[in-house]
Design a protein around this motif. Structure first.
Motif, PDB file in Angstrom:
ATOM      1  N   GLU A 214      45.360  41.110  35.656  1.00  0.00           N
ATOM      2  CA  GLU A 214      44.539  40.173  34.894  1.00  0.00           C
ATOM      3  C   GLU A 214      43.040  40.322  35.197  1.00  0.00           C
ATOM      4  O   GLU A 214      42.202  39.773  34.487  1.00  0.00           O
ATOM      5  N   GLN A 215      42.697  41.070  36.229  1.00  0.00           N
ATOM      6  CA  GLN A 215      41.288  41.263  36.580  1.00  0.00           C
ATOM      7  C   GLN A 215      40.756  42.644  36.211  1.00  0.00           C
ATOM      8  O   GLN A 215      39.579  42.936  36.429  1.00  0.00           O
ATOM      9  N   LEU A 216      41.603  43.486  35.629  1.00  0.00           N
ATOM     10  CA  LEU A 216      41.227  44.885  35.409  1.00  0.00           C
ATOM     11  C   LEU A 216      39.988  45.024  34.523  1.00  0.00           C
ATOM     12  O   LEU A 216      39.031  45.720  34.880  1.00  0.00           O
ATOM     13  N   GLU A 217      39.991  44.388  33.369  1.00  0.00           N
ATOM     14  CA  GLU A 217      38.855  44.539  32.452  1.00  0.00           C
ATOM     15  C   GLU A 217      37.577  43.950  33.033  1.00  0.00           C
ATOM     16  O   GLU A 217      36.488  44.527  32.915  1.00  0.00           O
ATOM     17  N   GLN A 218      37.711  42.798  33.656  1.00  0.00           N
ATOM     18  CA  GLN A 218      36.540  42.155  34.252  1.00  0.00           C
ATOM     19  C   GLN A 218      35.926  43.034  35.335  1.00  0.00           C
ATOM     20  O   GLN A 218      34.702  43.230  35.387  1.00  0.00           O
ATOM     21  N   GLU A 219      36.763  43.580  36.225  1.00  0.00           N
ATOM     22  CA  GLU A 219      36.265  44.413  37.313  1.00  0.00           C
ATOM     23  C   GLU A 219      35.655  45.714  36.778  1.00  0.00           C
ATOM     24  O   GLU A 219      34.629  46.183  37.276  1.00  0.00           O
ATOM     25  N   THR A 220      36.303  46.294  35.764  1.00  0.00           N
ATOM     26  CA  THR A 220      35.787  47.549  35.208  1.00  0.00           C
ATOM     27  C   THR A 220      34.451  47.331  34.522  1.00  0.00           C
ATOM     28  O   THR A 220      33.508  48.118  34.687  1.00  0.00           O
ATOM     29  N   LEU A 221      34.345  46.268  33.752  1.00  0.00           N
ATOM     30  CA  LEU A 221      33.089  45.970  33.076  1.00  0.00           C
ATOM     31  C   LEU A 221      31.988  45.604  34.060  1.00  0.00           C
ATOM     32  O   LEU A 221      30.821  45.937  33.849  1.00  0.00           O
ATOM     33  N   ALA A 222      32.351  44.937  35.149  1.00  0.00           N
ATOM     34  CA  ALA A 222      31.358  44.623  36.179  1.00  0.00           C
ATOM     35  C   ALA A 222      30.796  45.921  36.763  1.00  0.00           C
ATOM     36  O   ALA A 222      29.584  46.044  36.996  1.00  0.00           O
ATOM     37  N   MET A 223      31.676  46.901  36.995  1.00  0.00           N
ATOM     38  CA  MET A 223      31.228  48.198  37.498  1.00  0.00           C
ATOM     39  C   MET A 223      30.324  48.882  36.475  1.00  0.00           C
ATOM     40  O   MET A 223      29.277  49.447  36.820  1.00  0.00           O
ATOM     41  N   ALA A 224      30.718  48.844  35.211  1.00  0.00           N
ATOM     42  CA  ALA A 224      29.923  49.479  34.162  1.00  0.00           C
ATOM     43  C   ALA A 224      28.546  48.835  34.050  1.00  0.00           C
ATOM     44  O   ALA A 224      27.522  49.522  33.920  1.00  0.00           O
ATOM     45  N   HIS A 225      28.498  47.502  34.096  1.00  0.00           N
ATOM     46  CA  HIS A 225      27.218  46.810  34.011  1.00  0.00           C
ATOM     47  C   HIS A 225      26.335  47.139  35.215  1.00  0.00           C
ATOM     48  O   HIS A 225      25.115  47.246  35.082  1.00  0.00           O
TER      49      HIS A 225
END
Length: 292
Positions: A214-225
């Motif tokens: 449930e945290q995959l997209e949030q964590e990936t986008l945080a890395m991208a940002h």
């Protein structure tokens, strides 16, 4: 295929899961495409979109992926790429139906050549490429993960190179795998075909981070940002230098890296970053190759 923008990426981390369900519906509407592409605020998302065939890296899939990586890859508007997949399998590797004698040696050569081009392209383009994995990555699918600059995966993900079990040793996946994990770990995976867990993949350096599903997209986008916060030319220079020096002996690697640091200091953003640090303020990047 490029899907029309539907929200600002800068607001993604503040959005509820509803926004992501809308994204999935929009991408699902174009299910005839083997890959889907969406870009907003410097972040390009490429989605492997053939879950019925376990997102196999067929020749057409590889060609589509190559096109989506190459398109405007040198544009200042592109800062980072995320590769993910629909369905429970990130990618099962090559489509074995394409590798029978009926297809012929020339066709097989095209498959492996295109696959190698995609894997090297991931490391050669000037922006970081992040694998976002939720599920199984086998053979060339595991190779794809190993080729990315960063890999963020769920704790349910597994990784394997099982070609030996079907009589086709994972020789080309071994190139990327052997450069991502210790030699004996790579050989065990290649010789037995047994999968390793996400935690073992993290332990051995195949992936960067393991998170709950449930945290995959949030964590990936945080890395991208976070990547987007840095100067594009500085990131591009750093990525190129890192991959180049990894192919060199120690002394040559230090010489190459030292020359790159000298070049970095001539960039306008290199000097801006130093001035900002000394003046205790945030840097204002030009995001150009301009020199001072």
């Amino acid at each position: 295929m490029i899907l029309g923008g539907f929200y600002k990426m800068s607001n993604l981390l503040k959005c509820s899961g509803t926004s992501w369900r809308i994204l999935r519906r929009k991408m699902s509407a174009a299910s005839s495409s083997l890959t889907l592409r969406e870009q907003q605020d410097g972040i390009r998302r490429i989605v492997l979109n053939n879950p019925e065939k376990r997102n196999a890296l067929s020749l057409l899939m590889l060609e589509s992926l190559r096109e989506n990586l190459l398109t405007d890859s040198h544009s200042d508007d592109l800062r980072v790429i995320i590769i993910s997949a629909r369905g429970p399998v990130f990618s099962a590797g090559h489509d074995l139906k394409e590798l029978t004698t009926a297809q012929g040696r020339d066709y097989h050569s095209r498959v492996f050549q295109t696959c190698s081009e995609v894997m090297t392209l991931i490391q050669d383009i000037p922006v970081p490429v992040i694998a976002m994995v939720n599920g199984v990555a086998t053979a060339a699918g595991c190779q794809l993960v190993a080729s990315c600059d960063i890999a963020i995966v769920t704790d349910k993900s597994t990784f394997s190179t099982p070609g030996v079990n079907v009589g086709l040793f994972c020789s080309t996946p071994g190139v990327a795998l052997g450069r991502a994990v210790p030699r004996k770990v790579a050989m065990e995976m290649l010789l037995t075909g047994r999968p390793i867990s996400a935690r073992d993949a993290l332990l051995h350096g195949l992936v960067s981070k393991v998170v709950p599903e449930e945290q995959l997209e949030q964590e990936t986008l945080a890395m991208a940002h976070r990547v987007c916060e840095s100067s594009r030319p500085v990131v591009a220079l750093g990525k190129a230098v890192f991959h180049r020096q990894m192919t060199l002996g120690r002394d040559a690697a230090y010489a190459s890296a030292a020359a790159a640091m000298l070049e970095n200091l001539t960039l306008r953003d290199g000097q801006e970053g130093i001035r900002a640090f000394l003046e205790k303020r945030k840097p204002v990047w030009s995001n150009t190759d301009a020199v001072d």
